[in-house]
Design a protein around this motif. Structure first.
Motif, PDB file in Angstrom:
ATOM      1  N   LEU A  27       0.818  -1.221   0.000  1.00  0.00           N
ATOM      2  CA  LEU A  27       0.000   0.000   0.000  1.00  0.00           C
ATOM      3  C   LEU A  27       0.851   1.270   0.000  1.00  0.00           C
ATOM      4  O   LEU A  27       1.719   1.451   0.857  1.00  0.00           O
ATOM      5  CB  LEU A  27      -0.896   0.002   1.257  1.00  0.00           C
ATOM      6  CG  LEU A  27      -1.821   1.209   1.455  1.00  0.00           C
ATOM      7  CD1 LEU A  27      -2.883   1.289   0.348  1.00  0.00           C
ATOM      8  CD2 LEU A  27      -2.499   1.146   2.826  1.00  0.00           C
ATOM      9  N   GLU A  46       9.358   2.083 -14.688  1.00  0.00           N
ATOM     10  CA  GLU A  46       8.258   2.877 -15.251  1.00  0.00           C
ATOM     11  C   GLU A  46       8.686   3.772 -16.400  1.00  0.00           C
ATOM     12  O   GLU A  46       7.952   4.670 -16.773  1.00  0.00           O
ATOM     13  CB  GLU A  46       7.592   3.698 -14.143  1.00  0.00           C
ATOM     14  CG  GLU A  46       8.550   4.484 -13.269  1.00  0.00           C
ATOM     15  CD  GLU A  46       7.877   5.160 -12.069  1.00  0.00           C
ATOM     16  OE1 GLU A  46       6.646   5.184 -11.984  1.00  0.00           O
ATOM     17  OE2 GLU A  46       8.621   5.679 -11.211  1.00  0.00           O
ATOM     18  N   LYS A  85       0.614  12.603   5.135  1.00  0.00           N
ATOM     19  CA  LYS A  85      -0.716  12.462   5.744  1.00  0.00           C
ATOM     20  C   LYS A  85      -0.655  11.635   7.025  1.00  0.00           C
ATOM     21  O   LYS A  85      -0.766  10.383   6.983  1.00  0.00           O
ATOM     22  CB  LYS A  85      -1.690  11.803   4.756  1.00  0.00           C
ATOM     23  CG  LYS A  85      -1.994  12.690   3.552  1.00  0.00           C
ATOM     24  CD  LYS A  85      -3.185  12.176   2.768  1.00  0.00           C
ATOM     25  CE  LYS A  85      -3.509  13.091   1.601  1.00  0.00           C
ATOM     26  NZ  LYS A  85      -4.409  12.491   0.622  1.00  0.00           N
ATOM     27  N   PRO A 113       0.766   8.442   1.348  1.00  0.00           N
ATOM     28  CA  PRO A 113       1.459   9.730   1.239  1.00  0.00           C
ATOM     29  C   PRO A 113       2.185  10.050   2.552  1.00  0.00           C
ATOM     30  O   PRO A 113       1.580  10.009   3.626  1.00  0.00           O
ATOM     31  CB  PRO A 113       0.313  10.724   0.975  1.00  0.00           C
ATOM     32  CG  PRO A 113      -0.825   9.884   0.464  1.00  0.00           C
ATOM     33  CD  PRO A 113      -0.692   8.551   1.135  1.00  0.00           C
ATOM     34  N   ASP A 137       5.175  11.139  -5.831  1.00  0.00           N
ATOM     35  CA  ASP A 137       3.994  11.672  -6.515  1.00  0.00           C
ATOM     36  C   ASP A 137       2.803  12.004  -5.623  1.00  0.00           C
ATOM     37  O   ASP A 137       1.974  12.833  -5.978  1.00  0.00           O
ATOM     38  CB  ASP A 137       3.544  10.686  -7.605  1.00  0.00           C
ATOM     39  CG  ASP A 137       4.470  10.723  -8.804  1.00  0.00           C
ATOM     40  OD1 ASP A 137       5.327  11.626  -8.857  1.00  0.00           O
ATOM     41  OD2 ASP A 137       4.350   9.840  -9.677  1.00  0.00           O
ATOM     42  N   GLY A 168       5.594   0.768 -12.329  1.00  0.00           N
ATOM     43  CA  GLY A 168       4.894   2.055 -12.320  1.00  0.00           C
ATOM     44  C   GLY A 168       4.097   2.164 -13.598  1.00  0.00           C
ATOM     45  O   GLY A 168       4.524   2.784 -14.578  1.00  0.00           O
ATOM     46  N   THR A 169       2.927   1.569 -13.597  1.00  0.00           N
ATOM     47  CA  THR A 169       2.182   1.444 -14.852  1.00  0.00           C
ATOM     48  C   THR A 169       1.569   2.775 -15.315  1.00  0.00           C
ATOM     49  O   THR A 169       1.308   2.953 -16.503  1.00  0.00           O
ATOM     50  CB  THR A 169       1.104   0.354 -14.739  1.00  0.00           C
ATOM     51  OG1 THR A 169       0.491   0.436 -13.451  1.00  0.00           O
ATOM     52  CG2 THR A 169       1.699  -1.023 -14.902  1.00  0.00           C
ATOM     53  N   ASN A 170       1.351   3.706 -14.381  1.00  0.00           N
ATOM     54  CA  ASN A 170       0.838   5.020 -14.808  1.00  0.00           C
ATOM     55  C   ASN A 170       1.897   5.781 -15.591  1.00  0.00           C
ATOM     56  O   ASN A 170       1.631   6.321 -16.667  1.00  0.00           O
ATOM     57  CB  ASN A 170       0.407   5.855 -13.590  1.00  0.00           C
ATOM     58  CG  ASN A 170      -0.957   5.448 -13.096  1.00  0.00           C
ATOM     59  OD1 ASN A 170      -1.923   5.435 -13.845  1.00  0.00           O
ATOM     60  ND2 ASN A 170      -1.044   5.096 -11.827  1.00  0.00           N
ATOM     61  N   ASP A 171       3.104   5.837 -15.039  1.00  0.00           N
ATOM     62  CA  ASP A 171       4.172   6.545 -15.757  1.00  0.00           C
ATOM     63  C   ASP A 171       4.507   5.840 -17.057  1.00  0.00           C
ATOM     64  O   ASP A 171       4.755   6.481 -18.081  1.00  0.00           O
ATOM     65  CB  ASP A 171       5.424   6.656 -14.867  1.00  0.00           C
ATOM     66  CG  ASP A 171       5.400   7.949 -14.062  1.00  0.00           C
ATOM     67  OD1 ASP A 171       5.354   9.019 -14.685  1.00  0.00           O
ATOM     68  OD2 ASP A 171       5.406   7.874 -12.830  1.00  0.00           O
ATOM     69  N   LEU A 221      -3.794  -1.965   9.288  1.00  0.00           N
ATOM     70  CA  LEU A 221      -4.298  -2.599   8.054  1.00  0.00           C
ATOM     71  C   LEU A 221      -3.550  -3.917   7.772  1.00  0.00           C
ATOM     72  O   LEU A 221      -2.333  -3.991   7.993  1.00  0.00           O
ATOM     73  CB  LEU A 221      -4.106  -1.650   6.860  1.00  0.00           C
ATOM     74  CG  LEU A 221      -4.938  -0.363   6.879  1.00  0.00           C
ATOM     75  CD1 LEU A 221      -4.504   0.571   5.744  1.00  0.00           C
ATOM     76  CD2 LEU A 221      -6.432  -0.674   6.757  1.00  0.00           C
ATOM     77  N   ILE A 280      -3.565   1.807  -3.670  1.00  0.00           N
ATOM     78  CA  ILE A 280      -3.592   3.225  -3.286  1.00  0.00           C
ATOM     79  C   ILE A 280      -4.615   3.514  -2.201  1.00  0.00           C
ATOM     80  O   ILE A 280      -4.653   4.630  -1.683  1.00  0.00           O
ATOM     81  CB  ILE A 280      -3.865   4.131  -4.511  1.00  0.00           C
ATOM     82  CG1 ILE A 280      -5.077   3.638  -5.294  1.00  0.00           C
ATOM     83  CG2 ILE A 280      -2.634   4.248  -5.385  1.00  0.00           C
ATOM     84  CD1 ILE A 280      -5.500   4.558  -6.429  1.00  0.00           C
ATOM     85  N   HIS A 281      -5.462   2.528  -1.872  1.00  0.00           N
ATOM     86  CA  HIS A 281      -6.533   2.807  -0.894  1.00  0.00           C
ATOM     87  C   HIS A 281      -6.775   1.551  -0.047  1.00  0.00           C
ATOM     88  O   HIS A 281      -6.688   0.423  -0.582  1.00  0.00           O
ATOM     89  CB  HIS A 281      -7.811   3.198  -1.653  1.00  0.00           C
ATOM     90  CG  HIS A 281      -8.885   3.758  -0.773  1.00  0.00           C
ATOM     91  ND1 HIS A 281      -9.747   2.961  -0.047  1.00  0.00           N
ATOM     92  CD2 HIS A 281      -9.212   5.037  -0.474  1.00  0.00           C
ATOM     93  CE1 HIS A 281     -10.584   3.723   0.641  1.00  0.00           C
ATOM     94  NE2 HIS A 281     -10.273   4.997   0.402  1.00  0.00           N
ATOM     95  N   PRO A 282      -7.112   1.741   1.235  1.00  0.00           N
ATOM     96  CA  PRO A 282      -7.344   0.573   2.109  1.00  0.00           C
ATOM     97  C   PRO A 282      -8.428  -0.376   1.587  1.00  0.00           C
ATOM     98  O   PRO A 282      -8.370  -1.582   1.849  1.00  0.00           O
ATOM     99  CB  PRO A 282      -7.782   1.201   3.444  1.00  0.00           C
ATOM    100  CG  PRO A 282      -7.193   2.571   3.440  1.00  0.00           C
ATOM    101  CD  PRO A 282      -7.163   3.012   2.006  1.00  0.00           C
ATOM    102  N   VAL A 313      -0.417  -0.132  -9.890  1.00  0.00           N
ATOM    103  CA  VAL A 313      -1.665   0.174  -9.187  1.00  0.00           C
ATOM    104  C   VAL A 313      -2.872   0.093 -10.125  1.00  0.00           C
ATOM    105  O   VAL A 313      -2.732   0.219 -11.346  1.00  0.00           O
ATOM    106  CB  VAL A 313      -1.626   1.593  -8.550  1.00  0.00           C
ATOM    107  CG1 VAL A 313      -0.571   1.673  -7.473  1.00  0.00           C
ATOM    108  CG2 VAL A 313      -1.403   2.677  -9.604  1.00  0.00           C
ATOM    109  N   ALA A 354      -3.379   8.902   7.576  1.00  0.00           N
ATOM    110  CA  ALA A 354      -3.204   7.690   6.768  1.00  0.00           C
ATOM    111  C   ALA A 354      -1.987   6.893   7.254  1.00  0.00           C
ATOM    112  O   ALA A 354      -2.017   5.655   7.285  1.00  0.00           O
ATOM    113  CB  ALA A 354      -3.036   8.062   5.299  1.00  0.00           C
ATOM    114  N   ARG A 394       9.597   5.569  -0.592  1.00  0.00           N
ATOM    115  CA  ARG A 394       9.870   6.042  -1.961  1.00  0.00           C
ATOM    116  C   ARG A 394      10.310   7.500  -1.915  1.00  0.00           C
ATOM    117  O   ARG A 394       9.570   8.365  -1.432  1.00  0.00           O
ATOM    118  CB  ARG A 394       8.634   5.899  -2.855  1.00  0.00           C
ATOM    119  CG  ARG A 394       8.946   6.367  -4.284  1.00  0.00           C
ATOM    120  CD  ARG A 394       7.876   5.961  -5.279  1.00  0.00           C
ATOM    121  NE  ARG A 394       6.683   6.777  -5.216  1.00  0.00           N
ATOM    122  CZ  ARG A 394       5.726   6.768  -6.146  1.00  0.00           C
ATOM    123  NH1 ARG A 394       5.814   5.967  -7.194  1.00  0.00           N
ATOM    124  NH2 ARG A 394       4.658   7.526  -6.019  1.00  0.00           N
TER     125      ARG A 394
END
Ligand SMILES: CC(C)(COP(=O)(O)OP(=O)(O)OC[C@H]1O[C@@H](n2cnc3c(N)ncnc32)[C@H](O)[C@@H]1OP(=O)(O)O)[C@@H](O)C(=O)NCCC(=O)NCCSC(=O)C[C@H](O)C(=O)O
Ligand SMILES: [Mg+2]
Length: 284
Positions: free
Chosen positions: A12, A122, A18, A15, A39, A145-148, A28, A214-216, A186, A21, A70
């Motif tokens: 997971l 990525e 935060k 940030p 990011d 890093g599939t988004n990048d 969790l 990215i989210h619980p 992700v 979080a 990271r």
């Protein structure tokens, strides 16, 4: 616990800026956490996030969860200071974004010393150099890093991820050749549990050890998808027993459920049981 048998079903991102979080992660059921300074952190919070994170890690409470930080890349104004700070943090590994060459990891290792390194894979150059990157002596794992990667390749989103397959495959081959852990990218639509389950299933079939999240709300889906199922564990046990019985009878091959079982299948069966045992241990 050796890295290959340690579970990495759910990894997971949190940030580093935060605190709420960061605290939530202590409760969790995730196998690993990526504490993010890159990011997920705004420019305005880059420096305070570093301090917030250092304090939270010092406070502890993350149990058996692997703690990976990271940092920002060395092409940014924060990268070097992040690496120096992480070398002093109570964490298990440092994750470098946008790794494109072995030299990127050398530059990090010069600052972080003995701390194990993970690499974000990525960039197109990173895909092409994956085999060489995987040989770095401090490298423990790769994270897709599939988004990048999608951005750099200018691909369109497809549920089957066909445009990303060449890159995913190159990194899988590189990681497996060097015995590294490799975690899938992700799934952005964090409220779409069904879509996530499908992508986890695809990643598991391809040989990924787990999924970055990215989210619980995504944790349970990944934990289920990347754990051996009861049927798989049951089959593995029967394959081991069947093979041992065949060996005792002077045979080199057993037949279980109408399929041959050779020594190599027994190796896989033992790995499945080791993974199930490791998951049971962390769940307890
Ligand atoms: C996506 C989010 C911005 C959604 O945030 P939010 O709307 O606040 O979510 P919720 O209200 O549903 O949150 C419910 C509670 O859960 C906690 N929470 C939320 N996200 C996390 C998390 N990631 N880790 C731990 N806890 C989390 C909230 O604090 C709420 O708690 P409580 O108030 O006590 O009930 C948000 O989820 C988010 O920021 N996610 C992380 C995004 C991120 O890290 N992005 C960067 C990594 S992805 C990436 O970079 C990919 C890669 O590089 C690539 O190229 O592909
Ligand atoms: Mg990225």
């Amino acid at each position: 616990m050796d890295m290959r048998s340690r579970p990495f079903r759910s990894v997971l991102y949190i940030p580093g800026s935060k605190p709420r979080a960061l605290d939530k992660a202590r409760g969790l059921p995730v196998d690993a956490v990526i504490f993010d300074l890159e990011d997920a952190v705004t420019v305005a919070e880059k420096i305070t996030a570093r301090d917030t994170l250092a304090q939270e890690l010092q406070q502890g409470g993350y149990g058996t969860r692997m703690r990976i930080v990271r940092i920002n890349g060395f092409d940014t104004e924060w990268g070097h200071a992040d690496a120096k700070a992480v070398a002093q943090m109570a964490c298990d590994a440092v994750l470098l974004p946008k790794v494109s060459s072995l030299a990127d990891l050398d530059a990090l290792a010069e600052i972080t010393g003995e701390l194990p390194i993970w690499a974000m894979m990525e960039t197109p150059r990173g895909m092409l150099n994956a085999a060489e990157i995987a040989t770095h002596p401090k490298l423990q794992g790769m994270v897709m890093g599939t988004n990048d990667l999608a951005k750099e390749l200018q691909v369109r989103f497809r549920a089957d991820r066909m445009p990303l397959m060449a890159g995913l495959g190159l990194c899988l081959l590189a990681a497996k050749a060097e015995g590294l852990v490799i975690i899938d990218g992700v799934y952005n639509a964090f409220k779409d549990a069904e879509g996530l389950a499908e992508e986890c299933s695809q990643g598991r079939d391809m040989g990924f050890d787990g999924k970055t999240l990215i989210h619980p709300a995504q944790v349970d889906v990944a934990n289920t998808a990347f754990a051996p199922s009861n049927d798989e564990v049951d089959l593995a046990r029967r394959q081991i027993t069947g093979f041992e019985e065949a060996e005792a009878a002077g045979q080199g091959v057993a037949v279980v459920d109408g399929k041959i079982v050779e020594n190599l299948h027994v190796v896989t069966a033992r790995e499945i049981i080791a993974k199930a045992d490791a998951i049971a241990a962390v769940s307890a």
